[in-house]
Design a protein around this motif. Sequence first.
Motif, mmCIF file in Angstrom:
data_model
loop_
_atom_site.group_PDB
_atom_site.id
_atom_site.type_symbol
_atom_site.label_atom_id
_atom_site.label_comp_id
_atom_site.label_asym_id
_atom_site.label_seq_id
_atom_site.Cartn_x
_atom_site.Cartn_y
_atom_site.Cartn_z
ATOM 1 N N ARG A 194 0.432 -0.918 0.326
ATOM 2 C CA ARG A 194 -0.191 0.113 -0.098
ATOM 3 C C ARG A 194 1.095 1.221 -0.130
ATOM 4 O O ARG A 194 2.181 1.081 0.313
ATOM 5 N N LYS A 195 0.330 2.320 -0.748
ATOM 6 C CA LYS A 195 1.138 3.312 -0.659
ATOM 7 C C LYS A 195 0.895 4.599 1.042
ATOM 8 O O LYS A 195 0.553 2.904 1.859
ATOM 9 N N LEU A 200 8.903 1.057 2.656
ATOM 10 C CA LEU A 200 9.149 1.781 1.662
ATOM 11 C C LEU A 200 10.080 2.941 2.032
ATOM 12 O O LEU A 200 11.104 3.866 1.151
ATOM 13 N N ASN A 201 10.576 3.406 3.670
ATOM 14 C CA ASN A 201 11.063 3.880 4.161
ATOM 15 C C ASN A 201 12.862 3.233 4.503
ATOM 16 O O ASN A 201 13.616 3.700 5.063
ATOM 17 N N VAL A 278 1.323 -0.195 -5.072
ATOM 18 C CA VAL A 278 2.594 0.875 -4.769
ATOM 19 C C VAL A 278 3.292 -0.267 -5.395
ATOM 20 O O VAL A 278 2.935 -1.026 -4.894
ATOM 21 N N GLU A 279 3.886 -0.295 -6.500
ATOM 22 C CA GLU A 279 4.934 -1.273 -6.196
ATOM 23 C C GLU A 279 6.897 -0.623 -5.193
ATOM 24 O O GLU A 279 6.654 -0.196 -5.605
ATOM 25 N N ILE A 280 6.749 -2.188 -4.929
ATOM 26 C CA ILE A 280 8.266 -2.678 -4.380
ATOM 27 C C ILE A 280 9.218 -2.485 -5.640
ATOM 28 O O ILE A 280 9.754 -3.541 -6.355
ATOM 29 N N ASP A 281 10.371 -1.507 -5.945
ATOM 30 C CA ASP A 281 11.240 -2.054 -6.091
ATOM 31 C C ASP A 281 12.204 -2.832 -5.750
ATOM 32 O O ASP A 281 13.225 -2.642 -5.680
#
Length: 317
Positions: A194-195, A200-201, A278-281
């Motif tokens: 999710r966003k 993501l951090n 969102v996509e996780i790179d």
Amino acid sequence: MDNNNPPEKRITVRPEDAKPQIFRTLRNIDLNLLTIFEAVYVHKGIVNAAKVLNLTPSAISQSIQKLRLIFPDPLFIRKGQGVTPTAYALHLHEYISQGLESILGALDLTGSYDKQRTITIGTPPSIGALVIPIIFQAIKEHAPHLMMRNIPINDAENQLSQFQTDLIIDTNIASSRTLNHHVLYSDRMMLVCRKGHPCLNEPINEAVLQKYEHTLLMLEGQKLSGLRQRVQDLFPERQVSFSSYNVFTIAALIGNSDLLGLMPTRLFKLFCGCWPLVEIDFPPLSSERVDISLYYNKLSLRDPVLENVINVIRQAF
């Protein structure tokens, strides 16, 4: 006392016991006679009907005489060089013509009969949402008289081998000598969250991703076992806390929790409009792909209509 209210119209329901009587009645009628009736009606004469049916006028006259013994009416009255139908024949023609058209449509062996036919396509709900709009537009452009019906997949191999469905579109079904398949497209797999997800951090690596709980989409098929194993190799200690056969449910859950999950690119783009995904790179997954294929019984190619539909679908992708 007079009743001024008109009688209500009643719907006549034919009881089940009447069906055997219907079959007995039809058995006593030579259905070829109905074809001759239509030819005489449409071509307004015995001689013209004989030419169309490649029969003698005498044979046509004898057939009309047989029909007069079945129906309580002369059906046709001589008028000049031809015949004119009676009121009863007009009534009869409405039903016979509809019946013959239905039979012609059902027995269309050339694909040239311009009547509606239903093509049945089995898909999972998620794949159906992606491919059916494209297929519908393509079929309507090339064969507008065809209708489409989308059904779920319960046993793909049996559904096709027993002709319970015309086509199936899925990631994979069991291989069989009786089936053909064509890959429609190949989709890249993505790791999704999710966003605003905490991961993501952080720097994205296997150790970080294994700290979070994962979802698992349950799919059948030996071709996908390799993908499952490679994902397991990437995340040997991942904790799967939710599994489902329904990717819609998984997408909704990922969008409303800290769960992670895998999904194909096209589905990700579809779900982004519904949930904050969102996509996780994560490069180790970027090379993983899943094929979406069209499956059909090899004997289906004997049907020109279905063969044309298969070609239209392949061209659309």
